[in-house]
Design an enzyme around this catalytic site. Sequence first.
Site, short mmCIF file in Angstrom:
data_model
loop_
_atom_site.label_atom_id
_atom_site.label_comp_id
_atom_site.label_asym_id
_atom_site.label_seq_id
_atom_site.Cartn_x
_atom_site.Cartn_y
_atom_site.Cartn_z
N THR A 152 6.76 14.10 -2.73
CA THR A 152 5.64 13.83 -3.65
C THR A 152 6.07 14.16 -5.08
O THR A 152 6.65 13.35 -5.76
CB THR A 152 4.38 14.61 -3.24
OG1 THR A 152 4.71 16.00 -3.05
CG2 THR A 152 3.79 14.05 -1.95
N THR A 189 3.56 24.73 0.61
CA THR A 189 3.13 23.35 0.71
C THR A 189 4.36 22.52 1.00
O THR A 189 5.07 22.13 0.11
CB THR A 189 2.49 22.86 -0.57
OG1 THR A 189 1.36 23.66 -0.81
CG2 THR A 189 2.02 21.44 -0.45
#
Length: 399
Positions: A152, A189
């Site tokens: 991402t 994350t």
Amino acid sequence: MQKPSLPVFIPSGFRFAATACGIKKSGKLDLSLIVADRPVRGAGVYTTNQIVAAPVLISQSRTPSSEIRAIVTNSGNANACTGDQGTQDALAMTAQVANKIGCDPDGVLVMSTGIIGHALPMEKVTAGIDAATEALSDSESSFLSAADGILTTDVDRKVVSTQIKIDGQTYTIAAMAKGAGMIAPNMATMLGVVLTDAPLSANVAADVLKTAANLSFNRVSVDGHTSTNDTLLLLSSGEGEFLDGDELDQFQYRVNEVCIDLAKKLVADGEGATHVMAINVTGAANEADAELIAKTVAASPLVKTAITGGDPNWGRIVSATGYAGPKIDPTKTSLKICSVTIYRDGSPEPFDAKSLSESMKSNPEVEIELRVGTGPGQAKYWSSDLTCDYVRFNSEYTT
């Protein structure tokens, strides 16, 4: 993405693909597939956040297992906090992959990463799965594309591969991960996949993965924020007698190394990061105390900003040690930064501040060695510094 300078070793029995199906506005790869040629053993370690994304719940319910055939991952959309629709969409992803490769949907694991609270654009996802299954290959380039497809906000791809010889047999381990922000222990994350052709039972694979995660992904921090989507998977395609005893210990050690390497890549790629803090705590009463002290130092904004500025401000590190909670011996507390002793047995040591500052600024990894007593407890931890770029990026992330 930067191509690794060393060759990537691919474990036997796996194929890979990635495609850009339009989830990301940038047009970058955003859907990845990993497919095993036959059912393999699979295990997972997952987020400890009470707010859990639908893909995590599905994969968690399907591992450990000896019947795993595929992992499908989309990036750019976390499919988290999306209610029943999110669950149905994640299940639809696994069902479509299962139909394409000819297996039971329970044999397909699913991961998602990206913005929270938005429904998946399922028309795009469906088209992406169709395209990816047509492009499956066991080539190095396909593996690297799959690794790129799970990213991402990452600047660089994160892959590690190695081979280990055990009792005359050579086994391969290849791993990929993503993560740059919302990084905190349990697990950060992150998404991660470790693949091997070493023969492991499903339950042993679960133990191996948990041990490796505790020594790596549970000991990194960028910003102290644990995600809703954290997933780390291990698939074993190896046939024959399962590893155990000393053979398993050798394999465990190598998996630990692979996961630590990946975990450090997460920290080095932390949003806006310019340095990695490599914190090594010794002399604590036990390992748990050492880990908590290291975690506290790693999470301190004052320590992080000192590292950003190349400021050997030992007072910030020592005081964080004191408020961490575990009992320490202040008269036996010492500190080194970049191998320079600046605090010894409770008192400051003379040192060349300018020279040490320059060393801190020029080294991408700043070593912090902290002794807090004479006990046997020790732990290593990795954290990023804190920069203006991190604040700027995350203040504008969704806008």
